[in-house]
Design a protein around this motif. Structure first.
Motif, short mmCIF file in Angstrom:
data_model
loop_
_atom_site.label_atom_id
_atom_site.label_comp_id
_atom_site.label_asym_id
_atom_site.label_seq_id
_atom_site.Cartn_x
_atom_site.Cartn_y
_atom_site.Cartn_z
N LYS A 7 0.84 -1.21 0.00
CA LYS A 7 0.00 0.00 0.00
C LYS A 7 0.87 1.26 0.00
O LYS A 7 0.55 2.23 -0.67
N TYR A 10 2.26 1.65 -3.51
CA TYR A 10 1.15 2.08 -4.38
C TYR A 10 0.92 3.59 -4.25
O TYR A 10 0.89 4.32 -5.24
N ILE A 148 -7.25 -4.15 -7.88
CA ILE A 148 -7.86 -2.97 -7.28
C ILE A 148 -9.27 -2.87 -7.86
O ILE A 148 -9.44 -2.92 -9.08
N LEU A 156 -5.86 -3.11 -1.77
CA LEU A 156 -5.11 -3.97 -2.67
C LEU A 156 -5.44 -5.42 -2.32
O LEU A 156 -5.39 -5.81 -1.15
#
Length: 166
Positions: A7, A10, A148, A156
């Motif tokens: 995360k 991302y 996603i 995620l």
């Protein structure tokens, strides 16, 4: 790979990459790829400036769906075959140039990209396109891929080896 680490990667990719790769398809089903500087809002909608005479502007009028990709700079990648990347499938809409949303978005572009935006925003053939993601894939590394979904673009979902990506 921990989900917390994924995360963070991302979120970092979205914040450090400054351009999106943009895949569109014409009314005649001819694909085109381009790129554009972008901004992103809190809901993960992505915005680009586009000349209304460009190929992707025509394509988006005919087919308002697009694939967009943010990808790690290859000079910073540890492995060229496994660059971090985020791909969203999106619906595209043109912002009304007389709206407060257009003005707010143009101001955000100016904050991120500087004075060039002042000139662009005043050209009569420039539009802002909003891309609303409805699904995506985040590739972190070899063996680290995540789905996603539009229900929560911050979540995620790890893709196991025995699963299909789609």
């Amino acid at each position: 790979m921990s989900i917390a680490r994924a995360k963070a990667a991302y979120a970092l990719l979205i914040n450090i990459v400054r351009t999106v790769m943009l895949g569109t398809v014409s009314a005649e089903n001819i694909p085109n790829i381009s790129y554009a500087p972008f901004i992103v809002d809190e809901a993960k909608n992505i915005y680009i400036f586009v000349n209304k005479f460009s190929i992707h502007a025509y394509n988006l009028q005919a087919n308002p769906k697009a694939s967009i990709m943010l990808i790690e700079d290859e000079t910073k990648s540890k492995q060229i075959f496994a660059r971090r990347r985020l791909t969203y499938s999106c619906n595209a809409t043109k912002l009304d140039k007389s709206s407060s949303q257009w003005e707010h978005t143009a101001n955000q572009f100016e904050k991120r990209f500087g004075n060039i935006v002042y000139m662009l925003r005043n050209l009569p053939d420039i539009n802002i396109i909003k891309f609303t993601p409805y699904e995506g894939i985040f590739i972190m590394d070899f063996g680290s891929a995540y789905k996603i979904k539009s229900s929560d673009l911050n979540q995620l979902i790890y893709i196991r080896e025995d699963e299909n990506i789609d």
